[in-house]
Design a protein around this motif. Structure first.
Motif, PDB file in Angstrom:
ATOM      1  N   ASN A 111       0.855  -1.193   0.000  1.00  0.00           N
ATOM      2  CA  ASN A 111       0.000   0.000   0.000  1.00  0.00           C
ATOM      3  C   ASN A 111       0.885   1.235   0.000  1.00  0.00           C
ATOM      4  O   ASN A 111       1.857   1.292   0.755  1.00  0.00           O
ATOM      5  CB  ASN A 111      -0.856   0.079   1.271  1.00  0.00           C
ATOM      6  N   ASN A 125       0.288   5.123   0.783  1.00  0.00           N
ATOM      7  CA  ASN A 125      -0.729   6.051   1.296  1.00  0.00           C
ATOM      8  C   ASN A 125      -0.232   7.484   1.148  1.00  0.00           C
ATOM      9  O   ASN A 125       0.923   7.795   1.470  1.00  0.00           O
ATOM     10  CB  ASN A 125      -1.009   5.791   2.781  1.00  0.00           C
ATOM     11  N   TYR A 131      -1.325  11.311   2.362  1.00  0.00           N
ATOM     12  CA  TYR A 131      -2.177  12.109   3.245  1.00  0.00           C
ATOM     13  C   TYR A 131      -1.949  13.585   2.923  1.00  0.00           C
ATOM     14  O   TYR A 131      -0.906  14.146   3.300  1.00  0.00           O
ATOM     15  CB  TYR A 131      -1.819  11.849   4.709  1.00  0.00           C
ATOM     16  N   HIS A 158      -7.479   1.204  13.698  1.00  0.00           N
ATOM     17  CA  HIS A 158      -7.728  -0.162  13.210  1.00  0.00           C
ATOM     18  C   HIS A 158      -6.533  -1.043  13.557  1.00  0.00           C
ATOM     19  O   HIS A 158      -5.470  -0.546  13.937  1.00  0.00           O
ATOM     20  CB  HIS A 158      -7.937  -0.158  11.687  1.00  0.00           C
ATOM     21  N   ASP A 190      -4.283  -4.274  11.652  1.00  0.00           N
ATOM     22  CA  ASP A 190      -4.102  -4.911  10.344  1.00  0.00           C
ATOM     23  C   ASP A 190      -4.455  -6.397  10.467  1.00  0.00           C
ATOM     24  O   ASP A 190      -4.208  -7.016  11.502  1.00  0.00           O
ATOM     25  CB  ASP A 190      -2.655  -4.760   9.877  1.00  0.00           C
ATOM     26  N   LEU A 248       6.422  -1.087   7.687  1.00  0.00           N
ATOM     27  CA  LEU A 248       5.913   0.259   7.416  1.00  0.00           C
ATOM     28  C   LEU A 248       7.077   1.234   7.297  1.00  0.00           C
ATOM     29  O   LEU A 248       7.905   1.341   8.206  1.00  0.00           O
ATOM     30  CB  LEU A 248       4.982   0.643   8.566  1.00  0.00           C
ATOM     31  N   LEU A 290       1.766   8.824  12.646  1.00  0.00           N
ATOM     32  CA  LEU A 290       1.321   7.477  13.008  1.00  0.00           C
ATOM     33  C   LEU A 290       1.310   7.330  14.536  1.00  0.00           C
ATOM     34  O   LEU A 290       2.291   7.692  15.200  1.00  0.00           O
ATOM     35  CB  LEU A 290       2.261   6.439  12.389  1.00  0.00           C
ATOM     36  N   HIS A 293      -3.752   1.043  15.644  1.00  0.00           N
ATOM     37  CA  HIS A 293      -3.034   2.246  15.215  1.00  0.00           C
ATOM     38  C   HIS A 293      -3.942   3.147  14.390  1.00  0.00           C
ATOM     39  O   HIS A 293      -5.001   2.720  13.923  1.00  0.00           O
ATOM     40  CB  HIS A 293      -1.758   1.873  14.451  1.00  0.00           C
ATOM     41  N   VAL A 328      -3.749   7.229  12.024  1.00  0.00           N
ATOM     42  CA  VAL A 328      -2.875   8.253  11.449  1.00  0.00           C
ATOM     43  C   VAL A 328      -3.565   9.612  11.524  1.00  0.00           C
ATOM     44  O   VAL A 328      -4.734   9.753  11.140  1.00  0.00           O
ATOM     45  CB  VAL A 328      -2.525   7.934   9.973  1.00  0.00           C
ATOM     46  N   ARG A 379       1.957  13.838   3.731  1.00  0.00           N
ATOM     47  CA  ARG A 379       2.715  12.703   4.261  1.00  0.00           C
ATOM     48  C   ARG A 379       2.522  11.505   3.335  1.00  0.00           C
ATOM     49  O   ARG A 379       1.423  11.302   2.795  1.00  0.00           O
ATOM     50  CB  ARG A 379       2.206  12.343   5.654  1.00  0.00           C
ATOM     51  N   SER A 397       3.309   7.208   3.216  1.00  0.00           N
ATOM     52  CA  SER A 397       3.804   5.995   3.866  1.00  0.00           C
ATOM     53  C   SER A 397       3.708   4.840   2.872  1.00  0.00           C
ATOM     54  O   SER A 397       2.840   4.833   1.993  1.00  0.00           O
ATOM     55  CB  SER A 397       3.006   5.681   5.136  1.00  0.00           C
ATOM     56  N   LEU A 423       3.667   0.600   2.806  1.00  0.00           N
ATOM     57  CA  LEU A 423       3.493  -0.559   3.686  1.00  0.00           C
ATOM     58  C   LEU A 423       3.564  -1.855   2.905  1.00  0.00           C
ATOM     59  O   LEU A 423       3.040  -1.940   1.788  1.00  0.00           O
ATOM     60  CB  LEU A 423       2.127  -0.506   4.395  1.00  0.00           C
ATOM     61  N   PHE A 425       2.310  -5.611   3.515  1.00  0.00           N
ATOM     62  CA  PHE A 425       1.530  -6.518   4.358  1.00  0.00           C
ATOM     63  C   PHE A 425       1.924  -7.957   4.028  1.00  0.00           C
ATOM     64  O   PHE A 425       1.822  -8.379   2.870  1.00  0.00           O
ATOM     65  CB  PHE A 425       0.021  -6.352   4.098  1.00  0.00           C
TER      66      PHE A 425
HETATM   67  O1  LIG Z   1       0.206   5.473   6.936  1.00  0.00           O
HETATM   68  C1  LIG Z   1       0.541   4.842   7.942  1.00  0.00           C
HETATM   69  O2  LIG Z   1       1.527   5.124   8.629  1.00  0.00           O
HETATM   70  C2  LIG Z   1      -0.282   3.647   8.388  1.00  0.00           C
HETATM   71  C3  LIG Z   1      -1.320   3.201   7.380  1.00  0.00           C
HETATM   72  C4  LIG Z   1      -2.024   1.960   7.837  1.00  0.00           C
HETATM   73  O3  LIG Z   1      -2.130   1.711   8.989  1.00  0.00           O
HETATM   74  C5  LIG Z   1      -2.572   1.011   6.870  1.00  0.00           C
HETATM   75  O4  LIG Z   1      -2.564   1.293   5.643  1.00  0.00           O
HETATM   76  O5  LIG Z   1      -3.026  -0.079   7.290  1.00  0.00           O
END
Ligand SMILES: O=C(O)CCC(=O)C(=O)O
Ligand SMILES: [Fe+2]
Length: 113
Positions: free
Chosen positions: A7, A9, A11, A26, A28, A35, A43, A84, A86, A94, A96, A98, A100
């Motif tokens: 992912n 992300n 922001y 939420h 994961d 991350l 975060l 966690h 954000v 921002r 990020s 990730l 998974f």
């Molecule tokens: O952007 C982040 O630091 C966390 C994003 C996140 O928790 C997620 O995509 O599951």
């Protein structure tokens, strides 16, 4: 291990972060999540002893490793899936990234014996 997912992300900044959610709280569903965050920050993880939110300070070049629900189940709760969320920044965007790491889609998850 099963499929992995990446992912990315983004922001955007928000002039009023107090009324904005970047990512709602939420856990994961993965086994683990790797991350990578830039230097903006935002975060938060839920403390395991008190219920407070702890900011994960960005460290240049560092990866944060989250335990996900699947590993919590497989470890019979020895390792906890961390809640966690954000928060957004008022003036800076921002990003990020990730990774998974998931169990196989058709696998039945249960505690290791
Ligand atoms: O952007 C982040 O630091 C966390 C994003 C996140 O928790 C997620 O995509 O599951
Ligand atoms: Fe997450």
């Amino acid at each position: 291990m099963g499929p992995m997912a990446i992912n990315i992300n983004y922001y955007p900044p928000c002039p009023n972060p107090s009324i904005t959610i970047g990512a709602h709280r939420h856990c994961d569903v993965s086994c683990i999540t790797l991350l990578f965050q830039d230097d903006i920050g935002g975060l938060y993880v839920r403390g395991t002893k008190s219920n407070n939110w702890i900011h994960v300070n960005p460290i240049k070049g560092a990866l944060a490793v989250n335990i996900g629900d699947s590993l919590q189940i497989m470890s019979n709760d020895r390792y906890k899936s961390i809640e966690h969320c954000v928060a957004v920044d008022s003036s800076r965007a921002r990003i990020s990234i990730l990774l998974f790491v998931n169990p196989k889609f058709d696998s039945v998850i249960g505690p290791f014996s």
